[in-house]
Design a protein around this motif. Sequence first.
Motif, PDB file in Angstrom:
ATOM      1  N   LEU A   1      -5.832 -28.610 -32.062  1.00 62.67           N
ATOM      2  CA  LEU A   1      -5.581 -29.942 -32.595  1.00 62.67           C
ATOM      3  C   LEU A   1      -6.792 -30.842 -32.381  1.00 62.67           C
ATOM      4  N   LEU A   2      -7.257 -30.917 -31.132  1.00 61.22           N
ATOM      5  CA  LEU A   2      -8.386 -31.791 -30.821  1.00 61.22           C
ATOM      6  C   LEU A   2      -9.687 -31.250 -31.414  1.00 61.22           C
ATOM      7  N   GLY A   3      -9.811 -29.914 -31.480  1.00 56.79           N
ATOM      8  CA  GLY A   3     -10.988 -29.332 -32.110  1.00 56.79           C
ATOM      9  C   GLY A   3     -11.076 -29.703 -33.581  1.00 56.79           C
ATOM     10  N   ALA A   4      -9.941 -29.648 -34.281  1.00 58.85           N
ATOM     11  CA  ALA A   4      -9.919 -30.023 -35.699  1.00 58.85           C
ATOM     12  C   ALA A   4     -10.236 -31.501 -35.885  1.00 58.85           C
ATOM     13  N   LEU A   5      -9.684 -32.356 -35.018  1.00 59.92           N
ATOM     14  CA  LEU A   5      -9.957 -33.791 -35.108  1.00 59.92           C
ATOM     15  C   LEU A   5     -11.442 -34.093 -34.902  1.00 59.92           C
ATOM     16  N   LEU A   6     -12.059 -33.428 -33.921  1.00 62.67           N
ATOM     17  CA  LEU A   6     -13.488 -33.632 -33.675  1.00 62.67           C
ATOM     18  C   LEU A   6     -14.318 -33.198 -34.882  1.00 62.67           C
ATOM     19  N   LEU A   7     -13.940 -32.073 -35.478  1.00 67.59           N
ATOM     20  CA  LEU A   7     -14.674 -31.577 -36.638  1.00 67.59           C
ATOM     21  C   LEU A   7     -14.557 -32.523 -37.831  1.00 67.59           C
TER      22      LEU A   7
ATOM     23  N   SER B   1     -16.181 -25.782 -41.524  1.00 68.90           N
ATOM     24  CA  SER B   1     -15.577 -25.481 -40.227  1.00 68.90           C
ATOM     25  C   SER B   1     -14.346 -26.329 -39.973  1.00 68.90           C
ATOM     26  N   ALA B   2     -14.376 -27.583 -40.415  1.00 66.04           N
ATOM     27  CA  ALA B   2     -13.232 -28.480 -40.231  1.00 66.04           C
ATOM     28  C   ALA B   2     -12.008 -27.960 -40.979  1.00 66.04           C
ATOM     29  N   ILE B   3     -12.213 -27.497 -42.206  1.00 64.71           N
ATOM     30  CA  ILE B   3     -11.095 -26.987 -42.996  1.00 64.71           C
ATOM     31  C   ILE B   3     -10.566 -25.680 -42.407  1.00 64.71           C
ATOM     32  N   MET B   4     -11.483 -24.797 -41.983  1.00 64.13           N
ATOM     33  CA  MET B   4     -11.060 -23.519 -41.413  1.00 64.13           C
ATOM     34  C   MET B   4     -10.298 -23.733 -40.104  1.00 64.13           C
ATOM     35  N   THR B   5     -10.778 -24.647 -39.269  1.00 70.01           N
ATOM     36  CA  THR B   5     -10.096 -24.924 -37.996  1.00 70.01           C
ATOM     37  C   THR B   5      -8.746 -25.582 -38.236  1.00 70.01           C
TER      38      THR B   5
ATOM     39  N   GLY C   1     -14.385 -24.050 -28.101  1.00 73.79           N
ATOM     40  CA  GLY C   1     -13.657 -22.978 -28.745  1.00 73.79           C
ATOM     41  C   GLY C   1     -13.332 -23.193 -30.203  1.00 73.79           C
ATOM     42  N   SER C   2     -13.254 -24.461 -30.636  1.00 80.53           N
ATOM     43  CA  SER C   2     -12.827 -24.741 -32.006  1.00 80.53           C
ATOM     44  C   SER C   2     -13.838 -25.548 -32.811  1.00 80.53           C
ATOM     45  N   LEU C   3     -14.787 -26.202 -32.148  1.00 81.21           N
ATOM     46  CA  LEU C   3     -15.776 -27.006 -32.859  1.00 81.21           C
ATOM     47  C   LEU C   3     -17.107 -26.272 -32.992  1.00 81.21           C
ATOM     48  N   LEU C   4     -17.717 -25.916 -31.869  1.00 86.62           N
ATOM     49  CA  LEU C   4     -19.044 -25.302 -31.913  1.00 86.62           C
ATOM     50  C   LEU C   4     -19.073 -23.915 -32.555  1.00 86.62           C
ATOM     51  N   PRO C   5     -18.163 -22.975 -32.175  1.00 88.47           N
ATOM     52  CA  PRO C   5     -18.267 -21.631 -32.767  1.00 88.47           C
ATOM     53  C   PRO C   5     -18.166 -21.597 -34.294  1.00 88.47           C
ATOM     54  N   PRO C   6     -17.199 -22.285 -34.918  1.00 86.14           N
ATOM     55  CA  PRO C   6     -17.148 -22.230 -36.381  1.00 86.14           C
ATOM     56  C   PRO C   6     -18.415 -22.776 -37.032  1.00 86.14           C
ATOM     57  N   ILE C   7     -18.957 -23.882 -36.499  1.00 88.52           N
ATOM     58  CA  ILE C   7     -20.180 -24.451 -37.076  1.00 88.52           C
ATOM     59  C   ILE C   7     -21.340 -23.475 -36.932  1.00 88.52           C
ATOM     60  N   LEU C   8     -21.499 -22.916 -35.730  1.00 91.34           N
ATOM     61  CA  LEU C   8     -22.611 -22.001 -35.472  1.00 91.34           C
ATOM     62  C   LEU C   8     -22.477 -20.716 -36.277  1.00 91.34           C
TER      63      LEU C   8
END
Length: 294
Positions: A43-49, A181-185, A221-228
């Motif tokens: 949840l928070l990872g998606a919000l940050l993205l 990454s935001a959409i995927m997360t 776990g949810s912000l950096l890995p998808p972007i990278l």
Amino acid sequence: MNLWFYALLVFLGGCSYGVVSTFVKLGYAAGFGVNALTGSQYLLGALLLWILASFVPKSPLRKKNWAVLLLSGTPMGLTGIFYNYALSYINASFAIILLLQFTWVSMILQYVFDKKAPTSKQLVAAAIIMIGSLLASGVAESTIAFSGLGILFGLLAAVSFSFFIFFSGRTSISIHPIRKSAIMTTGAALLIFIVMPPTFMVEELVSTHLWMYGLLMGLFGSLLPPILFNTGMPKVGGNIGAILSASELPTAVFMSTFVLHESVASIQWMGVILILVGIAFPSLKRKERYEVRL
């Protein structure tokens, strides 16, 4: 831009996943359950993205593209669910070995879908990483609790993570990596909320320190890995990307030593060194210089 730059991004994406296990352990020690930690992370990872995505160029997307990207994020959510369930049946040292099977599963996916066979160097690297994983996981130093369900969930986590890596390098929709990454997360979060109803949100997330653990887990776990991965994987390819992503395990060992102050035996450090050798092996003695144009 040099291929090494994109390889570094994928390597750091694996390292980022390795950091998460430390915060999960700290969250468990604080009394939070699997549903609360997993749900708050995504949840928070998606919000940050989405906050970051508001600052990048916005390309128009068709409904079909939205659906494809949301579905591409479900393997990420499945990995979190399967791995957490595996940990409830088997030891963490055994679970991480099962998760690391994604290195060769990813190669199979590349061969099945893209007819791209791994090179001899990549196969040797995968073998080195597997041997290093056995040593670094501490199997020889602990009692392994075998469970059919635990093994099944651990292998499912490896398969789902392989699909996440595969889709990260395959999705060709023209969109900024952060927005992608935001959409995927978001797709991963929606799946988790269906499987693990977010009952934690009303009380724990607001009235306890769950937000702190969710924020840290969401960041690494949810912000950096998808972007990278979404930035580097299309450039380096799935086979090399799977090998580089194995950096997760040595990172987890380093974090458990210096943050959690857990005892790590000499044989485990030997395993870490082997994994790093396996990651670097495909690039050793390479005479050609590769350049990737943006």
